[in-house]
Scaffold this motif. Structure first.
Motif, short mmCIF file in Angstrom:
data_model
loop_
_atom_site.label_atom_id
_atom_site.label_comp_id
_atom_site.label_asym_id
_atom_site.label_seq_id
_atom_site.Cartn_x
_atom_site.Cartn_y
_atom_site.Cartn_z
N LEU A 491 -41.99 15.27 -26.18
CA LEU A 491 -41.19 16.24 -25.47
C LEU A 491 -40.20 16.90 -26.42
CD1 LEU A 491 -41.69 13.63 -23.39
CD2 LEU A 491 -40.38 15.09 -21.86
N CYS A 492 -40.11 18.21 -26.37
CA CYS A 492 -39.12 18.90 -27.19
C CYS A 492 -38.57 20.07 -26.38
CB CYS A 492 -39.72 19.38 -28.51
SG CYS A 492 -41.08 20.53 -28.35
N VAL A 493 -37.28 20.37 -26.60
CA VAL A 493 -36.60 21.39 -25.82
C VAL A 493 -37.11 22.78 -26.21
CG1 VAL A 493 -34.37 22.46 -25.28
CG2 VAL A 493 -34.55 19.98 -25.53
N ARG A 494 -37.57 23.52 -25.22
CA ARG A 494 -37.95 24.92 -25.43
C ARG A 494 -36.71 25.81 -25.28
NH1 ARG A 494 -42.81 28.51 -22.85
NH2 ARG A 494 -43.97 26.96 -24.03
N TRP A 495 -35.97 25.59 -24.20
CA TRP A 495 -34.72 26.31 -24.01
C TRP A 495 -33.83 25.51 -23.06
CZ3 TRP A 495 -34.01 27.20 -18.88
CH2 TRP A 495 -35.12 27.46 -18.08
N ARG A 529 -23.11 28.87 -8.97
CA ARG A 529 -24.06 29.85 -9.48
C ARG A 529 -25.48 29.54 -9.03
NH1 ARG A 529 -22.40 30.16 -15.91
NH2 ARG A 529 -20.14 30.21 -15.61
N MET A 530 -26.18 30.57 -8.60
CA MET A 530 -27.61 30.50 -8.36
C MET A 530 -28.28 31.36 -9.41
SD MET A 530 -29.82 29.13 -6.31
CE MET A 530 -31.60 29.23 -6.47
N LYS A 531 -29.24 30.77 -10.15
CA LYS A 531 -29.82 31.48 -11.28
C LYS A 531 -31.33 31.63 -11.14
CE LYS A 531 -28.03 30.83 -15.40
NZ LYS A 531 -27.56 30.28 -16.68
N ALA A 532 -31.83 32.74 -11.67
CA ALA A 532 -33.26 32.96 -11.84
C ALA A 532 -33.51 33.11 -13.33
CB ALA A 532 -33.72 34.21 -11.09
N VAL A 533 -34.32 32.23 -13.89
CA VAL A 533 -34.54 32.17 -15.34
C VAL A 533 -36.02 32.29 -15.65
CG1 VAL A 533 -34.10 30.85 -17.44
CG2 VAL A 533 -32.55 30.62 -15.50
N GLU A 534 -36.36 33.11 -16.65
CA GLU A 534 -37.75 33.22 -17.06
C GLU A 534 -38.23 31.88 -17.61
OE1 GLU A 534 -38.28 36.36 -19.85
OE2 GLU A 534 -37.96 37.96 -18.38
N LEU A 535 -39.34 31.40 -17.10
CA LEU A 535 -39.83 30.08 -17.49
C LEU A 535 -40.20 30.04 -18.97
CD1 LEU A 535 -40.80 27.21 -16.82
CD2 LEU A 535 -43.00 28.19 -16.16
N ARG A 536 -40.84 31.04 -19.48
CA ARG A 536 -41.33 31.02 -20.86
C ARG A 536 -40.22 31.16 -21.89
NH1 ARG A 536 -46.13 28.61 -20.20
NH2 ARG A 536 -47.35 29.65 -18.58
N SER A 537 -39.27 32.06 -21.63
CA SER A 537 -38.28 32.40 -22.65
C SER A 537 -36.90 31.82 -22.42
CB SER A 537 -38.15 33.93 -22.74
OG SER A 537 -37.62 34.45 -21.53
N GLY A 538 -36.58 31.48 -21.16
CA GLY A 538 -35.24 31.00 -20.84
C GLY A 538 -34.25 32.13 -20.61
N LYS A 539 -34.73 33.36 -20.60
CA LYS A 539 -33.86 34.51 -20.36
C LYS A 539 -33.45 34.55 -18.90
CE LYS A 539 -33.78 39.57 -20.57
NZ LYS A 539 -34.56 40.80 -20.90
N VAL A 540 -32.16 34.78 -18.65
CA VAL A 540 -31.65 34.85 -17.29
C VAL A 540 -32.03 36.19 -16.67
CG1 VAL A 540 -29.60 34.78 -15.83
CG2 VAL A 540 -29.74 33.28 -17.83
N LYS A 541 -32.79 36.16 -15.58
CA LYS A 541 -33.18 37.39 -14.88
C LYS A 541 -32.03 37.90 -14.02
CE LYS A 541 -38.20 36.76 -14.48
NZ LYS A 541 -39.33 36.71 -13.53
N GLU A 811 -48.18 23.51 -16.03
CA GLU A 811 -48.99 23.46 -17.26
C GLU A 811 -48.36 22.44 -18.21
OE1 GLU A 811 -51.15 27.79 -17.15
OE2 GLU A 811 -49.45 27.52 -18.49
N SER A 812 -47.85 22.86 -19.36
CA SER A 812 -47.31 21.91 -20.34
C SER A 812 -45.80 22.06 -20.49
CB SER A 812 -47.98 22.11 -21.70
OG SER A 812 -47.78 23.44 -22.14
N VAL A 813 -45.12 22.44 -19.40
CA VAL A 813 -43.68 22.67 -19.45
C VAL A 813 -43.00 21.88 -18.33
CG1 VAL A 813 -41.86 24.39 -19.23
CG2 VAL A 813 -43.94 24.96 -20.46
N LEU A 814 -41.92 21.18 -18.66
CA LEU A 814 -41.13 20.41 -17.70
C LEU A 814 -39.75 21.05 -17.56
CD1 LEU A 814 -40.81 16.57 -17.39
CD2 LEU A 814 -38.73 17.95 -17.50
N ILE A 815 -39.30 21.23 -16.31
CA ILE A 815 -37.98 21.82 -16.04
C ILE A 815 -37.17 20.83 -15.22
CG2 ILE A 815 -36.75 23.84 -15.19
CD1 ILE A 815 -40.49 24.00 -15.39
N TYR A 824 -32.71 22.39 -18.30
CA TYR A 824 -33.54 22.16 -19.48
C TYR A 824 -34.99 22.51 -19.20
CZ TYR A 824 -29.81 19.82 -22.06
OH TYR A 824 -28.65 19.56 -22.74
N CYS A 825 -35.61 23.14 -20.20
CA CYS A 825 -37.05 23.38 -20.18
C CYS A 825 -37.63 22.71 -21.42
CB CYS A 825 -37.36 24.87 -20.19
SG CYS A 825 -39.12 25.25 -20.25
N LEU A 826 -38.54 21.75 -21.22
CA LEU A 826 -39.11 20.99 -22.34
C LEU A 826 -40.62 21.20 -22.41
CD1 LEU A 826 -36.83 18.89 -20.80
CD2 LEU A 826 -37.13 17.82 -23.03
#
Length: 834
Positions: A491-495, A529-541, A811-815, A824-826
């Motif tokens: 496991l490694c941190v994506r964002w 805060r309620m947030k919407a974050v892009e799963l792939r990039s971690g960018k806040v929508k 798929e291969s991403v854990l949030i 955290y997205c790993l």
């Protein structure tokens, strides 16, 4: 002469010392540090380790060696006794290593904080240190394994043991520069206030205080850190407490100090932890049982409040103090409830809800009314001013039970095809044809229930194999040899994304069928805060500030255009999924921690509130269709079954209810006896739910209890089922992750390093061999990846904070959310290591 008979120490230790070292001139003594402490530091210094003592050799073993600072305080000036640290376990016929304390250290006048090594192996002894995966290490931390070609000892029912067998000790050490230093027993390593703590450190610091003769520390019920003290003089506990605050970090300050005359010990000369726990329990009961009547209640209630929240005894609790705002949580609230009921000697229905939602003055008033039948206007008046519905038309509509059409209140052209994933491997797949590539171990029945059309259902046999019936997880092979080759999940941190405060909510992941790369994570925080974050990039929508803390996990509407989430201010927010703009706000009469559930056949949204109601909301017409009073606070999330068409709801009053989702009428209800924080989970045959009494209950859809499975701690975790629905996964506060079959039989259990509050998530290894895996989180911040069939550990990853959020995997991403304020997205990466 060697002294081995310990009973004399417990009778008259002060008279035994002169007999041993003056009359009989004992020259060699082997003992535990606890036994030596029984003499008292002054007697040890003046007799046992004096300049004129007969004692040539003192070998201390069986327990952690005293700190060098404490040891030097025991030694009289001019003493020549050789002192050894000896270490070993019964499984290899006792002692295995020894270390002689250098004379220059013992004779030094300088303060010495150096740790004492375990030393060198005895003849014919093999010492290995292995990491969590069973690999032998030469540097770093791990568990000690002991053995040797001819060191064989039979355990329990063993009749043969292979030569060279290595025994796990349960002791953790660190290797530095070739020397081994003891860290502590497995059960001495705890996570407290979000930080790791070795409770033996607390004992060492306490022993170094001038006021303390001897002491011991226990982690009572894995909830309270209790320090037992034998003082040199008549010293007030407040003074000792203040001294400890000077020398210990905040997370190591004991919850309570208990003064005792002498330390109890076992027949082996070790501190008797079970006896200490009895002493503590007796002291609590003694305090509580002095309740003489209602006049005594306020003072006793304050004592219990401070004790549960680990507040100093001299602190006065303000009348408007709220339990959750004062450092309380769900588990502590259950403990306070139990102690109050023990204090008054009778169960108090509804008290848990009052503790979670009211001030200490209101709690006091409620007890007066309920137990002593005293009409207290304080409680009545405060509850009369509770929030009312803001919309008169809504309240009129709520009072009526409306029949719902089976068709959705919008056309299919308004529906966005998507897949939504939430905690516990729950799946909502709407108008999607992408399940052929779906990586999750999800229930085919659940998919078919929650899809509207065009759903490909997977073959269960292709998803998961039969359980192997393991009763526990072995981290090394049965012969005791290290594992030489293992398939690992890295496991490694994506964002990571900062929310400003704790994230206890679990993530909702929505994947549009038209574009998998635009998947979005929706999650709230205590920062409002309620947030919407892009799963792939971690960018806040987008980010929306709501009216109060958010612990509720988000739910997506069946059309995909709205996100529904509850809030501490009693509002249910319906936000536009693409922008975060408010579409509608619905008002309940109290805090909303429950997470919403959507009915894919009608589009209705169901959610519970601390106001003891479950609501059915039409978010398109912006009105409440029905509300049901549930006889208790609804903390957990409702669970929907389409066949039969039932909505399952649970309360902190211990009720599990089956409700008609169309009318809001109760179909059946069952009282589990204790609060239900766990959310119900249903499959084709059964409904399962965890209870704070440590039981997992299983019911048929008609309300008949099929079985119950018992653990050793409260269950706050919600159940999660395997793809075939033949296995049920859940966690417990007894620090285990469990797998049971549909008959309630244990398949395997895995021991973690802390309590398991979150709900596990079953998934398929997307990168490797398509094996079925299980992700689970313990409250100390560790993420555990296990083989779902056997419970075999694949990997463990530690987040830098406590975790109450549940993991979700796509798929291969854990949030997951963390109490260090971050989402955290790993990435989950497979690989074989030698």
């Amino acid at each position: 002469m060697c002294v081995t008979k310990y009973s004399a120490f417990s009778v008259l230790p002060s008279k035994l010392a002169p007999v041993l070292f003056t009359c009989h001139r004992v020259t060699v003594l082997q003992a535990t540090p606890t036994l030596l402490r029984r003499f008292g530091s002054q007697l040890v210094k003046s007799t046992v380790l004096s300049a004129s003592t007969s004692l040539r050799v003192l070998a201390l073993g069986g327990e952690p060696f005293p700190s060098l600072t404490v040891l030097k305080n025991w030694i009289g000036k001019g003493n020549k006794t050789q002192i050894f640290n000896i270490y070993g376990i019964t499984e290899v016929s006792s002692w295995a290593t020894f270390y002689r304390i250098p004379e220059k250290i013992l004779n030094s006048t300088l303060k010495c904080e150096l740790p004492v090594p375990l030393g060198f192996p005895l003849l014919g002894t093999v010492v290995e240190v292995r990491d969590a995966d069973g690999f032998t290490i030469q540097e770093g931390s791990g568990q000690v394994f002991l053995g040797g070609k001819n060191r064989v000892c039979f355990l329990d029912d063993e009749v043969t043991v292979p030569l060279g067998t290595m025994r796990a000790t349960g002791d953790f050490v660190t290797i530095r520069g070739g020397e081994i230093f003891f860290l502590g027993r497995k059960d001495s390593q705890i996570k407290r206030h979000g930080k790791r703590l070795n409770i033996e450190l607390v004992q060492q610091v306490a022993e170094g205080l001038d006021q303390i003769e001897s002491c011991a520390v226990t982690w009572y019920n894995q909830e309270k850190l209790i320090l037992f003290i034998v003082t040199k003089d008549d010293v007030a506990k407040d003074l000792i407490f203040k001294e400890l605050q000077k020398h210990l970090p905040n997370h190591a300050i004991p919850d309570e100090l208990v003064l005792i005359d002498t330390l109890p010990f076992t027949s082996h000369g070790k501190v008797d932890v079970s006896e200490l726990n009895k002493i503590y329990l007796d002291s609590v009961n003694l305090t509580q049982n002095k309740l003489s009547g209602k006049e005594d209640l306020w003072e006793k209630l304050q004592c219990l409040w401070k004790s549960t929240l680990s507040l100093p005894e001299d602190v006065k609790v303000p009348e408007d103090s709220l339990f959750l705002n004062s450092g309380g949580d769900s588990l502590k609230s259950v403990r306070l409830l139990s102690e109050i009921e023990q204090l008054v000697g009778t169960p108090i229905p509804g008290l848990l809800e009052v503790i979670l939602n009211s001030s200490i003055l209101e709690i006091h008033s409620y007890i007066l009314q309920t137990v002593f039948a005293v009409e207290d206007l304080t409680f009545t008046k405060m509850y009369a001013t509770k929030r009312k519905f803001s919309d008169t038309d809504e309240e009129e509509a709520i009072g009526k039970s409306l029949q719902q059409r089976s068709t959705l209140p919008f056309s299919y052209k308004d529906i966005n095809a998507f897949i939504a994933l939430s905690r516990g491997s729950q799946i909502l797949s709407v108008n999607s044809t992408e399940l052929g590539h779906y990586p999750l171990a999800c229930s085919p029945d659940l998919i078919s229930q929650t899809n509207i059309k065009n759903v490909k259902s997977s073959n269960p046999s292709a998803l998961i194999g039969k359980s192997r019936g393991r009763s526990h997880v072995a981290k090394v092979s049965a012969e005791g040899n290290p594992v030489t080759k293992v398939e690992k999940m890295e496991l490694c941190v994506r964002w990571r994304s900062d929310t400003g405060k704790c994230v206890d909510a679990s993530p909702l992941v929505v994947i549009p069928a038209a574009d998998n790369s635009s998947a979005t994570v929706y999650i709230g925080s205590h920062s409002h805060r309620m947030k919407a974050v892009e799963l792939r990039s971690g960018k806040v929508k987008w980010e929306q500030i709501l009216g109060d803390r958010i612990e509720s996990s988000a739910c997506v509407s069946v059309c995909g255009n709205f996100i529904v989430v509850g809030c501490y201010n009693g509002l249910v927010y319906v936000l536009k999924s693409n922008s975060g703009e408010t579409h509608w706000m619905f008002t309940t009469e109290d805090t909303v921690k429950s997470s919403a559930t959507v009915d894919p056949t009608t589009g209705l949204v169901y959610i519970g509130s601390h106001d003891q109601h479950v609501y059915a909301l039409d978010i398109y017409k912006k009105k409440c269709i029905w509300k049901l009073k549930c006889e208790g606070t609804v903390f957990s999330s409702p669970c929907l079954s389409l066949n039969p068409h039932h909505l399952y709801c649970a309360t902190l009053g211990g009720l599990l209810l089956a409700v008609n989702p169309t009318t809001g009428n109760t179909v059946w209800k069952h009282c589990c006896g204790k609060p239900l924080f766990s959310s119900p989970r249903c499959c084709q045959q059964y409904i399962c739910i965890g209870c704070v009494d440590g039981n997992l209950f299983c019911f048929t859809h008609s309300g008949e209890q099929v079985w119950q499975f018992s653990t050793s701690g409260p269950i706050f975790s919600s159940p999660c089922t395997s793809a075939s629905e033949q296995e049920i996964f859940f966690g417990s506060h007894d620090c285990f992750i469990y797998c049971c079959n549909l008959k309630g039989h244990l398949q395997w259990k895995f021991e973690t390093t802390s309590r398991v509050y979150a709900t596990p998530f079953a998934f398929r290894n997307h990168n490797g061999n398509s094996e079925m895996l299980l992700a689970a989180a313990s409250t100390d911040g560790k993420l555990w990846i296990l083989g779902s069939e056997s419970g075999q550990l694949q990997n463990v990853y530690e987040l830098p904070g406590e975790v109450f959020s549940s993991p979700v995997i796509w798929e291969s991403v854990l949030i997951i959310g963390c109490r260090n304020n971050y989402i955290y997205c790993l990435d989950l990466l497979s690989g074989t290591q030698n």
